[in-house]
Design an enzyme around this catalytic site. Structure first.
Site, PDB file in Angstrom:
ATOM      1  N   LYS A   1     -21.709  45.571   1.705  1.00 14.20           N
ATOM      2  CA  LYS A   1     -20.807  46.718   1.768  1.00 14.20           C
ATOM      3  C   LYS A   1     -19.516  46.218   2.389  1.00 14.20           C
ATOM      4  CE  LYS A   1     -19.847  51.118   3.921  1.00 14.20           C
ATOM      5  NZ  LYS A   1     -20.201  52.058   5.016  1.00 14.20           N
ATOM      6  N   GLY A  54     -17.024  59.566  10.497  1.00 13.51           N
ATOM      7  CA  GLY A  54     -17.513  60.262  11.680  1.00 13.51           C
ATOM      8  C   GLY A  54     -17.006  61.676  11.872  1.00 13.51           C
ATOM      9  N   ALA A  87     -18.836  58.045   3.944  1.00 18.47           N
ATOM     10  CA  ALA A  87     -18.083  58.449   5.143  1.00 18.47           C
ATOM     11  C   ALA A  87     -17.609  59.894   5.082  1.00 18.47           C
ATOM     12  CB  ALA A  87     -16.887  57.535   5.389  1.00 18.47           C
ATOM     13  N   GLY A  88     -17.759  60.574   6.217  1.00 19.34           N
ATOM     14  CA  GLY A  88     -17.218  61.907   6.388  1.00 19.34           C
ATOM     15  C   GLY A  88     -18.162  63.052   6.083  1.00 19.34           C
ATOM     16  N   ASN A 102     -24.393  58.091   8.014  1.00 17.32           N
ATOM     17  CA  ASN A 102     -25.076  57.580   9.200  1.00 17.32           C
ATOM     18  C   ASN A 102     -25.043  58.597  10.337  1.00 17.32           C
ATOM     19  OD1 ASN A 102     -25.085  54.344  10.893  1.00 17.32           O
ATOM     20  ND2 ASN A 102     -25.935  56.240  11.572  1.00 17.32           N
ATOM     21  N   THR A 103     -23.819  58.904  10.815  1.00 18.19           N
ATOM     22  CA  THR A 103     -23.663  59.717  12.009  1.00 18.19           C
ATOM     23  C   THR A 103     -24.326  61.076  11.890  1.00 18.19           C
ATOM     24  OG1 THR A 103     -21.538  58.615  12.385  1.00 18.19           O
ATOM     25  CG2 THR A 103     -21.956  60.620  13.629  1.00 18.19           C
TER      26      THR A 103
END
Length: 274
Positions: A109, A170, A197-198, A219-220
């Protein structure tokens, strides 16, 4: 590389079948045990791992690393090292080569960050790194903007997929520009597009899949939730539901009410004049 799946469950990238359209990161979990349980609940196609600020020894002997290896050995998921933290093509290439040596995989990645505040990709350095890594035999999955020209360039270099952000890393804001994503999907009909992301809520992941995303990486939203295991399961269900809805065909939005019951058979005073 075209996404040539014949059903909602199969995703093919670089001539490799990926077992799930839900991809999950491995950082920020409360403990290795919770991380492993979240993986089991999510059953992801890829698990990402970062090399940033870790020595080879720390990566090898870290408790989280052991748990990742243990879980991967018992699943169909693949490891996806990333170049998180790289700010130049040179640094990203170095991390990718290190990752291939440590993890014995050609998957990478590719992240090249251009701004510390927004964590937006530096598209110029990203393209340069992608070109070099593709030539070195990597299967490069680049974290990029949702700009059509950038995505087209990365695909032309041989990247088997593109991974545009939904929102800054995040933030949990979800898909900030659905119109632009729809433009990507309609323009790059044969490309694999992964939202990266996001994403903060299962409903946001479902929206991305309903609009035609091939997979979602996050992830987050799982790792920092109150119950990462339950949240991983919720995302897995939402992503599958969104994919099924996309394949089924979502009706277009309208500006006025349209009756779902036909006029035929109703009294004449309920029927519209011709």
């Amino acid at each position: 590389m075209a996404n040539t799946e014949s059903s909602s469950s199969q995703l093919t990238i670089a001539e490799t079948v990926i077992s799930s359209r839900f991809w999950l990161g491995s950082s920020d979990y409360p403990s290795p045990d919770i991380m492993g349980a979240a993986f089991a609940a999510a059953n992801p196609g890829f698990v990402t791992v970062s090399l940033r600020r870790q020595t080879a020894g720390q990566v090898k002997y870290n408790d989280y690393r052991h748990r990742i290896e243990e879980w991967l050995a018992s699943s169909r998921a693949k490891l996806l090292p990333n170049t998180a933290g790289a700010t130049s093509a040179k640094e990203a290439i170095h991390l990718a080569v290190l990752a291939r040596e440590l993890f014995n995989t050609q998957w990478i990645k590719l992240e090249v960050i251009g701004d510390d505040y927004s964590l937006q990709p530096d598209v110029f350095e990203l393209v340069a790194a992608a070109k070099e890594l593709q030539q070195q035999g990597f299967s490069v999955l680049p974290y990029c903007t949702d700009d059509l020209g950038v995505c087209e360039k990365l695909l032309s270099l041989g990247c088997p997929a593109v991974m545009p952000l939904a929102a800054p890393i995040g933030t949990g804001k979800g898909l900030l520009n659905p119109y632009q994503f729809q433009t990507l999907r309609s323009s790059l009909k044969e490309a694999v597009i992964v939202i990266d992301a996001g994403i903060g809520r299962p409903s946001q992941a479902m929206q991305a899949m309903e609009l035609g995303a091939d997979a979602v990486l996050l992830n987050t939203a799982v790792a920092k939730s109150n119950d990462p295991v339950a949240m991983a399961a919720a995302f897995a269900s939402a992503i599958e539901a969104g994919r099924q809805a996309y394949l089924a065909g979502v009706i277009p939005e309208r500006d006025r009410a349209v009756p779902s019951t036909p006029n035929a058979g109703l009294p004449f005073w309920h029927q519209s004049a011709p």
